[in-house]
Scaffold this active site. Structure first.
Site, PDB file in Angstrom:
ATOM      1  N   LYS A 267       9.866  46.270  35.665  1.00 43.77           N
ATOM      2  CA  LYS A 267       9.886  45.617  34.567  1.00 43.77           C
ATOM      3  C   LYS A 267       9.444  46.157  33.159  1.00 43.77           C
ATOM      4  O   LYS A 267       9.336  47.015  33.596  1.00 43.77           O
ATOM      5  CB  LYS A 267       8.557  44.522  35.260  1.00 43.77           C
ATOM      6  CG  LYS A 267       8.861  44.465  36.061  1.00 43.77           C
ATOM      7  CD  LYS A 267       7.180  43.211  36.619  1.00 43.77           C
ATOM      8  CE  LYS A 267       7.308  42.751  38.323  1.00 43.77           C
ATOM      9  NZ  LYS A 267       8.221  41.184  37.627  1.00 43.77           N
ATOM     10  N   ARG A 341      10.554  37.628  47.784  1.00 44.37           N
ATOM     11  CA  ARG A 341      10.814  36.679  48.909  1.00 44.37           C
ATOM     12  C   ARG A 341      11.520  37.800  50.421  1.00 44.37           C
ATOM     13  O   ARG A 341      11.736  36.773  51.098  1.00 44.37           O
ATOM     14  CB  ARG A 341      12.022  35.755  47.852  1.00 44.37           C
ATOM     15  CG  ARG A 341      13.422  37.074  47.796  1.00 44.37           C
ATOM     16  CD  ARG A 341      14.376  36.074  46.636  1.00 44.37           C
ATOM     17  NE  ARG A 341      13.293  35.800  45.539  1.00 44.37           N
ATOM     18  CZ  ARG A 341      13.803  36.048  44.664  1.00 44.37           C
ATOM     19  NH1 ARG A 341      14.464  34.570  44.243  1.00 44.37           N
ATOM     20  NH2 ARG A 341      12.623  35.086  43.227  1.00 44.37           N
TER      21      ARG A 341
END
Length: 489
Positions: A267, A341
């Site tokens: 990130k 996920r």
């Protein structure tokens, strides 16, 4: 938590007083008594300030006389509109006005029923929450003082009865907030596990799957996320057994990424500190199980959380890797920052296979795309079951954990087809929160299921009446109320 008690309506002899009153009809009896005791100072102050007891309004009267150091008038609005939410907002307004002023306050709520007075206590308790574990110094006027409130109500017994259940919910919300607010170095997967083990004191059964156990179960997706961290991941199962042993449980599933660097798909540095909150879904599940156990809910409930750090190292998962999930399906990991996920894929499959639940609800700070869609006002709701979706949406409006249902068309799944595996873990920028939900749907079979993307609601950048800046506790009240209204025996 705020020390809260209820007493029969009797005006105190001085001190700090808050008076809740509606904007129409006869004034509160205690307001009239306090006004008389202060020689009309309250009514004069209200008139000078054009204060009409409108909802969410307040008026502070300093040194009005009769040994009162300060009186705060809190508006409830029209009587017909005074519900639990309005009472909670009033309670939050009380602590907002008095939190840095006094250690103990008396709240006159004699126009409210016992049940609504209990919701005043709930609002005050949630509004008084502070996370100051690591503070050692305070600037002048900054320190929080309020530690206790005594609520004056006509039916104190009824208020106490209602508060018995609501206080358990408040403790669940507080636990959730504490977990989300913790720095990532203080709440790595092992420390998170230790916090959950304390739920045994409430009668919750807690079971931990370590790395070896997850390997045996085929948790290739979850283990792949955690392989770059020096702290092994774990899956923690919580069981509250409040109904008959043969009654199928309800199941709550939480994403518990205790810090998300993004992995190899790292990130940007700006704002990365906020990724300590990427376990907000798991925290909500822990808080919910604590609330259900605390109020002895007549339901069998299972909470399952996958706890993992997404870090960089020589062992970290690479973009392009293929993992095999517990379901047997394979996933091509194109972006290691789409890790939540992957964690949920294994945990959802495990929960539905082992526990055969009545329904599953998962919560996850899953996508930035849902924040683009809904901002910070609502969480995204995705579901394969209309009844469950409608129950969740309606419940969210009642308790203030609001939702907005998003589409789940089959065509979105086509965006997740991989050339070399069954699925890929991203589907592109378009409809990012929807493709993430469609990915999860591949691991729930036909169990009634809802996915709540709480990326925009788990953490607040500014305070409101019942939610200080920081972790909100989103999801605990929603799920507790869902169970209370629809699934308890």
């Amino acid at each position: 938590m705020l020390d809260t008690g209820f007493s029969d309506s009797r005006l105190p002899q001085g001190g700090v007083l808050a008076i809740l009153a509606p904007s129409d009809g006869a004034p509160s009896a205690l307001y009239a008594q306090a006004d008389a005791a202060t020689g009309g100072a309250l009514s004069r102050a209200a008139k000078a300030a054009d204060f009409t007891f409108a909802a969410k309004s307040s008026c502070v009267v300093l040194a009005p006389g009769a040994d009162f150091g300060r009186v705060v008038l809190i508006g409830l609005g029209p009587r017909e509109g005074i519900d639990a939410r309005a009472a909670e907002q009033a309670g939050g307004a009380v602590v907002g006005a008095l939190g840095k002023v006094t250690e103990r306050a008396v709240v006159a709520a004699d126009t409210l029923s016992g049940e609504l007075a209990a919701h005043v206590a709930l609002g005050a308790t949630l509004g008084a929450y502070r996370f100051d574990t690591y503070r050692t110094t305070w600037r002048e006027g900054e320190a929080w003082k309020l530690a206790a409130v005594d609520i004056l109500v006509t039916d104190a017994a009824a208020a106490g009865t209602a508060w018995a259940g609501l206080s358990a919910v408040a403790r669940g919300v507080t636990l959730c907030r504490d977990l989300v607010n913790e720095p990532a170095n203080m709440l790595r997967p092992d420390a998170f596990e230790a916090r959950i083990l304390k739920l045994r004191d409430l009668g919750v059964e807690v079971e931990v799957l370590d790395r070896d156990a997850m390997h045996e179960l085929g948790f290739g997706a979850l283990l792949g996320v955690g392989q770059g961290s020096s702290v092994p991941p774990r899956t923690v199962i919580m069981r509250w057994n409040g109904a008959a042993t043969d009654e199928a449980p309800v199941a709550f599933i939480g994403k518990g990424v205790t810090f998300d660097s993004g992995g190899i798909s790292i990130k940007p540095a700006a704002g990365m500190e906020e990724m300590k909150t990427d376990m907000g879904g798991a925290a909500a599940v822990v808080g919910t199980i604590a609330a259900l156990a605390g109020r002895r809910a007549r339901v069998n409930a299972v909470g399952v959380v996958g706890l993992v750090e997404n870090m960089l190292s020589g062992d970290a998962q690479r973009p392009g890797d293929v993992v095999r999930t517990a379901s047997g399906q394979t996933v091509e990991v194109l972006n290691t920052d789409a890790e939540g996920r992957l964690v949920l894929a294994d945990v959802l499959w495990y929960a539905q296979e082992r526990f055969r639940p009545r329904f599953m609800v998962d919560l996850a700070t899953l996508t930035g795309a849902i924040v683009v869609s809904l901002g910070n006002e609502r969480a995204g709701l995705f579901s394969n079951d209309d009844t469950l979706a409608q129950q969740l949406a309606a419940t969210g409006e009642v308790v203030g954990d609001r939702l907005w249902r998003m589409p789940m068309c089959a065509s979105y799944l086509e965006l997740l087809r991989s050339d070399i595996a069954d699925l890929k873990n991203i589907g592109g920028r378009a409809g990012g929160s929807i493709t993430a939900a469609k990915f999860l749907e591949c691991f729930v079979n036909k169990v009634p299921w809802a996915h709540l993307d709480i990326a925009g609601t788990a953490f607040a950048s500014k305070a409101s009446a019942c939610i200080p800046k920081g972790a909100t506790g989103y999801g605990v009240r929603l799920l507790d109320r869902l169970v209370r209204e629809h699934y308890e025996s």
